[in-house]
Motif scaffolding. Sequence first.
Motif, mmCIF file in Angstrom:
data_model
loop_
_atom_site.group_PDB
_atom_site.id
_atom_site.type_symbol
_atom_site.label_atom_id
_atom_site.label_comp_id
_atom_site.label_asym_id
_atom_site.label_seq_id
_atom_site.Cartn_x
_atom_site.Cartn_y
_atom_site.Cartn_z
ATOM 1 N N LEU A 272 -56.502 -35.775 45.544
ATOM 2 C CA LEU A 272 -56.281 -37.123 46.063
ATOM 3 C C LEU A 272 -55.712 -38.072 45.018
ATOM 4 C CD1 LEU A 272 -59.641 -37.675 47.969
ATOM 5 C CD2 LEU A 272 -57.546 -36.658 48.822
ATOM 6 N N LEU A 273 -55.958 -37.776 43.753
ATOM 7 C CA LEU A 273 -55.544 -38.673 42.683
ATOM 8 C C LEU A 273 -54.179 -38.353 42.110
ATOM 9 C CD1 LEU A 273 -58.966 -38.858 40.818
ATOM 10 C CD2 LEU A 273 -58.086 -40.374 42.615
ATOM 11 N N SER A 274 -53.761 -37.085 42.158
ATOM 12 C CA SER A 274 -52.505 -36.728 41.487
ATOM 13 C C SER A 274 -51.419 -36.155 42.397
ATOM 14 C CB SER A 274 -52.793 -35.729 40.360
ATOM 15 O OG SER A 274 -53.351 -34.542 40.884
ATOM 16 N N ASP A 275 -51.762 -35.662 43.580
ATOM 17 C CA ASP A 275 -50.730 -35.110 44.462
ATOM 18 C C ASP A 275 -49.943 -36.238 45.133
ATOM 19 O OD1 ASP A 275 -51.578 -32.613 43.781
ATOM 20 O OD2 ASP A 275 -52.224 -32.025 45.780
ATOM 21 N N PRO A 276 -48.660 -36.020 45.399
ATOM 22 C CA PRO A 276 -47.838 -37.080 45.999
ATOM 23 C C PRO A 276 -48.169 -37.295 47.479
ATOM 24 C CG PRO A 276 -46.548 -35.073 45.755
ATOM 25 C CD PRO A 276 -47.881 -34.815 45.106
ATOM 26 N N TYR A 277 -48.287 -38.555 47.855
ATOM 27 C CA TYR A 277 -48.482 -38.929 49.255
ATOM 28 C C TYR A 277 -47.107 -39.073 49.877
ATOM 29 C CZ TYR A 277 -53.451 -39.806 48.583
ATOM 30 O OH TYR A 277 -54.783 -39.661 48.360
ATOM 31 N N ARG A 278 -47.034 -38.909 51.190
ATOM 32 C CA ARG A 278 -45.755 -39.068 51.877
ATOM 33 C C ARG A 278 -45.878 -40.163 52.934
ATOM 34 N NH1 ARG A 278 -45.780 -33.076 54.263
ATOM 35 N NH2 ARG A 278 -46.111 -32.751 52.083
ATOM 36 N N SER A 279 -44.741 -40.683 53.314
ATOM 37 C CA SER A 279 -44.694 -41.717 54.346
ATOM 38 C C SER A 279 -45.303 -41.178 55.630
ATOM 39 C CB SER A 279 -43.236 -42.117 54.575
ATOM 40 O OG SER A 279 -43.146 -43.052 55.605
ATOM 41 N N PHE A 280 -46.084 -42.003 56.318
ATOM 42 C CA PHE A 280 -46.720 -41.559 57.553
ATOM 43 C C PHE A 280 -45.747 -41.744 58.707
ATOM 44 C CE2 PHE A 280 -49.368 -41.528 61.265
ATOM 45 C CZ PHE A 280 -50.344 -40.598 60.970
#
Length: 120
Positions: free
Chosen positions: A14-22
Amino acid sequence: MKPIEAGDRIVRNLLSDPYRSFDAPGLVYEGMSYLPLDETRVPGTGFHVIRMEPGTLSAAHEHTADEMFYVLDGELIERDGTRYRRGDMVLLRAGTQHESHTPGGCTLLVYVETLEKPVE
């Protein structure tokens, strides 16, 4: 005991992986991003984390399956004034229609089987 095969384990951070646009089919939410555990699922379903930037408003929608979420941080406010805060576990039943906003931003740990649908 047999060893765990490479394709049998998925780990996300949750802290280092990239989030993507929802951007789920038929739904686009400004100011919202997510991190799925299993990328083979339809976006917005399964077990995932949602981040909502300060001021984000979710569009009015109806749940097509029970949705369960846990507030990791921040606050989420429903249209009816209900406030979900850090530490709250929430279950919204299938058929629930709602929209919510977050003045200061929030992060939610979510599980839902099927995609929600827009409500006018």
